[in-house]
Every structure is written in C-alpha cells, then in structure tokens.
Design an enzyme around this catalytic site. Sequence first.
Site, mmCIF file in Angstrom:
data_model
loop_
_atom_site.group_PDB
_atom_site.id
_atom_site.type_symbol
_atom_site.label_atom_id
_atom_site.label_comp_id
_atom_site.label_asym_id
_atom_site.label_seq_id
_atom_site.Cartn_x
_atom_site.Cartn_y
_atom_site.Cartn_z
ATOM 1 N N GLU A 213 4.510 -6.533 1.754
ATOM 2 C CA GLU A 213 4.171 -7.120 0.452
ATOM 3 C C GLU A 213 3.509 -5.928 -0.419
ATOM 4 O OE1 GLU A 213 1.559 -10.241 1.460
ATOM 5 O OE2 GLU A 213 -0.059 -8.819 1.799
ATOM 6 N N GLY B 216 0.793 -1.218 0.023
ATOM 7 C CA GLY B 216 -0.074 -0.230 -0.076
ATOM 8 C C GLY B 216 0.727 1.272 -0.159
ATOM 9 N N TYR C 295 -1.148 -2.029 -12.341
ATOM 10 C CA TYR C 295 -2.697 -2.113 -12.079
ATOM 11 C C TYR C 295 -3.016 -1.630 -13.659
ATOM 12 C CZ TYR C 295 -2.259 -3.103 -7.195
ATOM 13 O OH TYR C 295 -1.699 -3.724 -6.051
ATOM 14 N N TYR D 241 -11.222 5.052 -10.480
ATOM 15 C CA TYR D 241 -10.799 5.535 -9.353
ATOM 16 C C TYR D 241 -10.612 7.241 -9.381
ATOM 17 C CZ TYR D 241 -9.132 0.858 -8.682
ATOM 18 O OH TYR D 241 -8.817 -0.476 -8.642
ATOM 19 N N CYS E 172 -16.121 3.183 -26.497
ATOM 20 C CA CYS E 172 -17.434 3.837 -26.884
ATOM 21 C C CYS E 172 -17.995 3.853 -25.474
ATOM 22 C CB CYS E 172 -18.421 2.750 -27.603
ATOM 23 S SG CYS E 172 -19.987 3.622 -27.991
ATOM 24 N N GLU E 173 -17.475 5.131 -24.568
ATOM 25 C CA GLU E 173 -17.804 5.380 -23.351
ATOM 26 C C GLU E 173 -17.415 6.757 -22.817
ATOM 27 O OE1 GLU E 173 -18.450 2.319 -21.041
ATOM 28 O OE2 GLU E 173 -18.795 3.605 -19.362
ATOM 29 N N ARG F 144 -7.853 2.772 -14.540
ATOM 30 C CA ARG F 144 -7.784 3.517 -13.130
ATOM 31 C C ARG F 144 -8.372 4.733 -13.261
ATOM 32 N NH1 ARG F 144 -3.754 4.718 -10.607
ATOM 33 N NH2 ARG F 144 -4.544 3.826 -8.538
ATOM 34 N N GLY G 81 3.306 -3.597 -3.902
ATOM 35 C CA GLY G 81 3.084 -4.100 -5.268
ATOM 36 C C GLY G 81 3.425 -2.783 -6.040
ATOM 37 N N ARG G 82 2.298 -1.994 -6.046
ATOM 38 C CA ARG G 82 2.526 -0.633 -6.724
ATOM 39 C C ARG G 82 3.722 0.030 -6.465
ATOM 40 N NH1 ARG G 82 -2.321 2.455 -7.434
ATOM 41 N NH2 ARG G 82 -3.104 1.424 -5.512
HETATM 42 N N1 LLP Z 1 -1.359 -7.134 -0.048
HETATM 43 C C1 LLP Z 1 -2.579 -7.256 -0.309
HETATM 44 C C2 LLP Z 1 -3.245 -8.310 0.686
HETATM 45 C C3 LLP Z 1 -3.330 -6.364 -0.840
HETATM 46 O O1 LLP Z 1 -4.682 -6.565 -0.836
HETATM 47 C C4 LLP Z 1 -2.801 -5.443 -1.939
HETATM 48 C C5 LLP Z 1 -3.428 -4.787 -2.783
HETATM 49 C C6 LLP Z 1 -1.355 -5.380 -1.813
HETATM 50 C C7 LLP Z 1 -0.647 -6.233 -0.752
HETATM 51 C C8 LLP Z 1 -0.409 -4.501 -2.434
HETATM 52 O O2 LLP Z 1 -0.753 -3.185 -2.445
HETATM 53 P P1 LLP Z 1 0.022 -2.142 -3.113
HETATM 54 O O3 LLP Z 1 1.366 -2.061 -2.576
HETATM 55 O O4 LLP Z 1 -0.137 -2.463 -4.580
HETATM 56 O O5 LLP Z 1 -0.908 -0.875 -2.995
HETATM 57 N N2 LLP Z 1 -6.586 -1.787 -8.354
HETATM 58 C C9 LLP Z 1 -6.318 -0.872 -7.278
HETATM 59 C C10 LLP Z 1 -5.329 -1.305 -6.235
HETATM 60 C C11 LLP Z 1 -5.887 -2.554 -5.682
HETATM 61 C C12 LLP Z 1 -5.068 -3.043 -4.327
HETATM 62 C C13 LLP Z 1 -5.636 -4.425 -3.792
HETATM 63 N N3 LLP Z 1 -4.894 -4.660 -2.825
HETATM 64 C C14 LLP Z 1 -5.602 0.296 -7.952
HETATM 65 O O6 LLP Z 1 -5.232 0.219 -9.303
HETATM 66 O O7 LLP Z 1 -5.190 1.354 -7.399
#
Ligand code: LLP
Length: 409
Positions: free
Chosen positions: A269, A227, A368, A312, A339-340, A308, A271-272
């Site tokens: 953990e 996150g 994402y 969002y 078409c949106e 996104r 991701g982004r």
């Molecule tokens: N761990 C868990 C349990 C999660 O649910 C998530 C993201 C992460 C790690 C990784 O979070 P990050 O570091 O990537 O923020 N589609 C949305 C984001 C959804 C995130 C869901 N869970 C977007 O494009 O902003």
Amino acid sequence: MANLDFKFLKEKYGTPLYIYDVNHLKKNMTGYLDYFKSNVFETEVLFASKAFCVKEMLRLVKAYNMSLDVVSIGELYTAIAVDFPMDKIYFHGNNKSISDLEFALNNNVGTIVVDNLMELVALDEITNRLNKKCNIIIRLNLGVEAHTHKFIVTAHVDSKFGVSYGSNDYNDMLDVLKNSKNINFKGFHSHIGSQIFDLDAFTAALEKMLGICKSFDKPLVLNIGGGFGVHYTDEDKPIPFDVVSKTLVDTCEKALKANNVKIEKLCIEPGRSIVAEAGYTLYTIGFTKKTPNKEYYFIDGGMTDNIRPALYQAKYDCDIVGKENELKNHIVTIAGKCCESGDLIIENHPLPEAKSGDLLVTYTTGAYGYSMSSNYNKALTPAVVFVEDGKDKLVCRRQSYDELLEREI
Ligand code: LLP
C-alpha cells in the site's frame, strides 16, 4: 522533469499552487501494477490515500483498478463520493470509533484492518447487532522498524499500532475470531515505516509474516504496507518500482516453496511513492533580505502548505522558474510567511539572484503536502491543478476567505 508551464499556471491560478503531473502519477501507478505480480498467488496494490486524498486522485486510482487504504471516515467519505468500489477498500486506524465501524459496515467496506483487541471485540459486537458479515486482517507489530536508511528488528512492543504476535492480546484475538459468527479473518497487515530505502527491511518483515502463516491451515492475505522511499534531494536513492515489486514477490514465492505453505494474496500500500515526485508547489517570491549570516527569499506560502520541513526537518530541492540554468551563486533560505521562526521550507540552498515577483518551484511535494496543509494564521488552502499533456485542470479550488469563516458562528 515534466514540461509544465509554471508562468502560465501562475497567471491562471495564482500562487501558492499545488501542481500534479498526471502522466507521472500514471507512470508511478503502472510502475507497481506491471511488476507486482505472481503466478503463485494473487497480488493487490492499494494507494494509501493519506498521502494525497482528493476526489480526482481517487478517480485516477479507481480508473487504474487499484485498491485503496483509508484511515478515517473523511478519507472513506471521499472514496464514497467518487463511487470507489467498496470491496477494494481497506479501512485502517488504531482508534476507530463505534460509529466509524458502523459507518464502514453499513457502506460495505471490503476489509477492516483491525488494530487491537478492543477493536476486534467491538467489531464482533457490531457485526452481530447489525447482522453484517465483515472481512478483516489484523495489523501486526512485527518488531521490524525502519527509519529511512536503517532498520532494526527488535521487540518494539510499545508501538501505538498493531498487536504483537504471540502476545496475550494476540491470543485473545484468535479466541474472539474462533467464536465470531460474522467476522471472516483473512490475514495480516504490517507497515514498518516511511521513506525507506532499505529493501531488506521489507523482506525481513515479509519473512516474519510468512513464518506466522505456517501456524494457519488456510491461505492468508498478507499486506506488507507502504513506505517505499522517494527522491526529495540527491541524498535520496529510491529503489525502482520493478526492483521493489519483484523482490517482494520473489521473497514470498521462495519462502512459500521452502515452507510448503500457501498464501491467498500479497498486498502493498504505497502512498508517497505514487504521488510525491509527481507533485510541485509553486510560489511567488515577495521580499528578500540579507542578515549578517543569511540571505532570505520570502515566499507567499510556507508551513501551511508544506509542514514537513518544520515537522520532520525534511529536505527539498527547488528552482527559480526561468533561471534554472543561471549561476547559483546565492546561498538562500526560503522562508514562508507564517508568524513562526521555524517556517522555513528550505535552508541554505544555492540559487541564482531572485527579484520580487519571481516564481519559485519546490519539487517532490505531491505527498503529505496538501494532505497535511493547515489554516494556521488563517492562511487559505492553495488550489490543486492536474496537468496532462500540456492541458491543465483545476481539481480543487483555492479556499476563499468566506469559506475560511464558513463554519464559525
Ligand atoms: N500503510 C500504512 C498503514 C501507513 O501507516 C502508511 C503511512 C502507508 C501505508 C503509506 O506510507 P507511504 O508509502 O506513504 O510512506 N506524514 C508523514 C508520513 C506518515 C506516514 C504514515 N503512514 C510524512 O509526511 O512523511
């Protein structure tokens, strides 16, 4: 910004195109690996594969000895396809099916992140039936919820994820664990939200988890989730990797000392924050148009490669390739070809005058974007290219129209 030859990449691969700067990916991974360390307990950095799950990315994660968060059999299958070490995989999800759990156990997934009571009961039955041992951590709903700049600590009891500490379900889960032959309870997980800039939200969650550790005799594994926020536009002020890492480790070390408890391991953990800023999406501008109050540049992609903004109201920055330093005297809306009406990638953004055929690059699209792409309007999923030290490598082909119809009968 990386030295990427967008015009060359367009000639070679066409547009829309997802481009990743591999050196930037590596820098982000080492950003966590170098600083998320302690002398008191083990640490582990997992890549949340949902942010960008293609084989080549997972190979890179594997090469860096990182662990992996998967949330579906599809993501797990991708990991298996690159021989990702199974003991380094954490399998998430609030509604894993019986066959999902069986598949995970049969493939010896390292840790299952159990989301709720019913899952634990099912897993216990499956481990007995298959005669398989299994490590688990429990996803807690700590009541800490963060949305970008703010966080709240409340009894947010209604989340679809996790179990609330001290609830009936939580206590029933402890009973299941006491009587389980094959499940090895390792600790807890929490994920408080995404694109968060407020470190206090993470430390608040971590402190809650550390408090819970006091009621266990054995040292536990604590996973604080992902996150961590990234820079999409200048409004975003990400916290540097070293600060995030050191703050979490220090919080934990101090609390352990004060409370005289031990933990086995602390995990994060992200991701982004590993993939977002390393990613670019390249488009070709087609038609442009002026309305009484707006000027549009139309691009050859849109919400199908980046949902996104529509989903969002996410904000992005962009440039016209080769005109980065020209006067930005047009206030432009970048619209896709779906078409949106909501298929707008960036609204009211200052850009120089563009002509048909110019390339437009959007920044920070590495997370994402590809993973949430769709075939709406039967758009083809763009190709993905990795570039390292000036050398490009195709890691995912552009979908073809035949592939688009492949599964249709
Ligand atoms: N761990 C868990 C349990 C999660 O649910 C998530 C993201 C992460 C790690 C990784 O979070 P990050 O570091 O990537 O923020 N589609 C949305 C984001 C959804 C995130 C869901 N869970 C977007 O494009 O902003």
